[in-house]
Design a protein around this motif. Structure first.
Motif, PDB file in Angstrom:
ATOM      1  N   ALA A   1      77.571 -14.192 -10.487  1.00  0.00           N
ATOM      2  CA  ALA A   1      76.863 -12.908 -10.532  1.00  0.00           C
ATOM      3  C   ALA A   1      77.114 -12.184 -11.846  1.00  0.00           C
ATOM      4  CB  ALA A   1      77.287 -12.035  -9.348  1.00  0.00           C
ATOM      5  N   PHE A   2      78.367 -12.160 -12.301  1.00  0.00           N
ATOM      6  CA  PHE A   2      78.688 -11.441 -13.522  1.00  0.00           C
ATOM      7  C   PHE A   2      78.243 -12.215 -14.762  1.00  0.00           C
ATOM      8  CE2 PHE A   2      81.660  -7.729 -12.848  1.00  0.00           C
ATOM      9  CZ  PHE A   2      81.250  -7.514 -11.538  1.00  0.00           C
TER      10      PHE A   2
ATOM     11  N   SER B   1      74.756 -11.208 -15.434  1.00  0.00           N
ATOM     12  CA  SER B   1      74.643  -9.873 -16.034  1.00  0.00           C
ATOM     13  C   SER B   1      74.943  -9.936 -17.532  1.00  0.00           C
ATOM     14  CB  SER B   1      75.588  -8.890 -15.334  1.00  0.00           C
ATOM     15  OG  SER B   1      76.934  -9.077 -15.729  1.00  0.00           O
TER      16      SER B   1
ATOM     17  N   ALA C   1      81.710 -11.308 -19.590  1.00  0.00           N
ATOM     18  CA  ALA C   1      81.309 -10.709 -18.317  1.00  0.00           C
ATOM     19  C   ALA C   1      81.840 -11.516 -17.143  1.00  0.00           C
ATOM     20  CB  ALA C   1      79.787 -10.601 -18.252  1.00  0.00           C
TER      21      ALA C   1
ATOM     22  N   GLU D   1      66.880  -6.679 -15.178  1.00  0.00           N
ATOM     23  CA  GLU D   1      68.038  -5.796 -15.202  1.00  0.00           C
ATOM     24  C   GLU D   1      68.088  -4.939 -13.937  1.00  0.00           C
ATOM     25  OE1 GLU D   1      70.296  -2.751 -18.292  1.00  0.00           O
ATOM     26  OE2 GLU D   1      68.173  -3.207 -18.558  1.00  0.00           O
TER      27      GLU D   1
ATOM     28  N   MET E   1      69.177  -7.093 -11.064  1.00  0.00           N
ATOM     29  CA  MET E   1      70.563  -7.532 -11.153  1.00  0.00           C
ATOM     30  C   MET E   1      71.551  -6.489 -10.640  1.00  0.00           C
ATOM     31  SD  MET E   1      71.229 -10.581 -11.995  1.00  0.00           S
ATOM     32  CE  MET E   1      72.971 -10.298 -12.285  1.00  0.00           C
ATOM     33  N   GLN E   2      71.092  -5.253 -10.381  1.00  0.00           N
ATOM     34  CA  GLN E   2      72.005  -4.233  -9.866  1.00  0.00           C
ATOM     35  C   GLN E   2      72.599  -4.647  -8.529  1.00  0.00           C
ATOM     36  OE1 GLN E   2      69.561  -0.695  -9.793  1.00  0.00           O
ATOM     37  NE2 GLN E   2      70.299  -0.039 -11.792  1.00  0.00           N
TER      38      GLN E   2
ATOM     39  N   ASP F   1      75.026  -7.560  -8.897  1.00  0.00           N
ATOM     40  CA  ASP F   1      76.190  -6.985  -9.566  1.00  0.00           C
ATOM     41  C   ASP F   1      77.081  -6.256  -8.567  1.00  0.00           C
ATOM     42  OD1 ASP F   1      77.454  -6.141 -12.295  1.00  0.00           O
ATOM     43  OD2 ASP F   1      77.288  -4.280 -11.157  1.00  0.00           O
TER      44      ASP F   1
ATOM     45  N   GLY G   1      78.887  -8.912  -6.782  1.00  0.00           N
ATOM     46  CA  GLY G   1      79.910  -9.467  -7.664  1.00  0.00           C
ATOM     47  C   GLY G   1      81.114  -8.554  -7.775  1.00  0.00           C
TER      48      GLY G   1
ATOM     49  N   GLY H   1      82.621  -6.351 -17.195  1.00  0.00           N
ATOM     50  CA  GLY H   1      81.482  -5.555 -17.647  1.00  0.00           C
ATOM     51  C   GLY H   1      81.833  -4.621 -18.783  1.00  0.00           C
TER      52      GLY H   1
ATOM     53  N   TYR I   1      81.488   3.223  -9.326  1.00  0.00           N
ATOM     54  CA  TYR I   1      81.612   1.791  -9.592  1.00  0.00           C
ATOM     55  C   TYR I   1      83.066   1.366  -9.396  1.00  0.00           C
ATOM     56  CZ  TYR I   1      80.404  -2.709 -11.718  1.00  0.00           C
ATOM     57  OH  TYR I   1      80.185  -4.045 -11.941  1.00  0.00           O
TER      58      TYR I   1
END
Length: 212
Positions: free
Chosen positions: A22-23, A26, A48, A97, A100-101, A104, A107, A141, A161
């Motif tokens: 997953a990362f 990103s 990442a 993008e 991918m939230q 993420d 992840g 990240g 986050y």
């Protein structure tokens, strides 16, 4: 903390593999969006995917690093870099993008759970283990954004986050203390962390900002 049984250890490694994928994606999309060359895209993807876990292992004095013990992941990242540069175009980046939230968020939960588990397994105190979960989930990240000359997104978008990973880490510790089952605690941490991050995105929760 008592040793993990083989099934729980397999689950922890599987969790870290899923989070790495997953990362890595990103980082791949961020490097492509910045129009970096192949070396740059691979570097950002690597940071990442492995930056948070490597920093955690350095702090815990754990060897070998995940990417050293599983070198096939380096080949996979190289393959992803070449494929992305061959087929991705700029028009793909914005919708990708946004999409991918959600991976993420998953992840983040997966890495936080893996980090807490590894720290507790190494004998770290509970607070240190929770912070290792935050480091594992967040700092890949952070390094990705720093290399791309950005203020890290985890520090500037005001949506929870790192706090989600912190609370998820305590959910791991609490469940493990009550049940004594590290495999269940892993899943609880993933659900709490990813669930809180998903709610923050859906409800547009925001942390307080400095008053002007």
């Amino acid at each position: 903390m008592q040793d993990l049984n083989p099934w729980a250890e397999t689950l922890r490694v599987s969790v870290e593999v899923a989070a790495t994928l997953a990362f890595a994606l990103s980082g791949l999309f961020e490097g492509a969006r910045k129009r970096l060359d192949a070396v740059g895209v691979f570097t950002v993807t690597f940071l990442a995917a492995f930056g948070g876990g490597t920093l955690r292992d350095l702090l815990l004095d754990q060897r070998p690093f995940f990417w050293v013990a599983h070198v096939h992941w380096l080949w996979a990242l190289m393959g992803m870099t070449v494929t992305a540069m061959a087929f991705l175009r700029h028009r793909h980046f914005e919708p990708t993008e946004r999409a991918m939230q959600w991976p993420d968020a998953l992840g983040l939960g997966l890495f936080a759970a893996a980090g807490v588990s590894k720290a507790l397994h190494s004998g770290s105190p509970m607070l240190v283990a929770v912070l290792m979960g935050v480091v594992t989930g967040v700092f890949g990240g952070v390094l990705r954004d720093m290399v791309c000359n950005e203020i890290p997104r985890a520090f500037r978008d005001h949506r929870p986050y790192a706090i989600c990973a912190f609370l998820g880490g305590w959910a791991y510790v609490g469940w493990w203390q009550v049940s004594g089952a590290p495999s269940q605690a892993l899943l609880v941490c993933v659900l709490v962390t990813a669930g809180l991050r998903g709610l923050a995105l859906w409800r547009n929760w925001a942390l307080p900002a400095w008053r002007i």
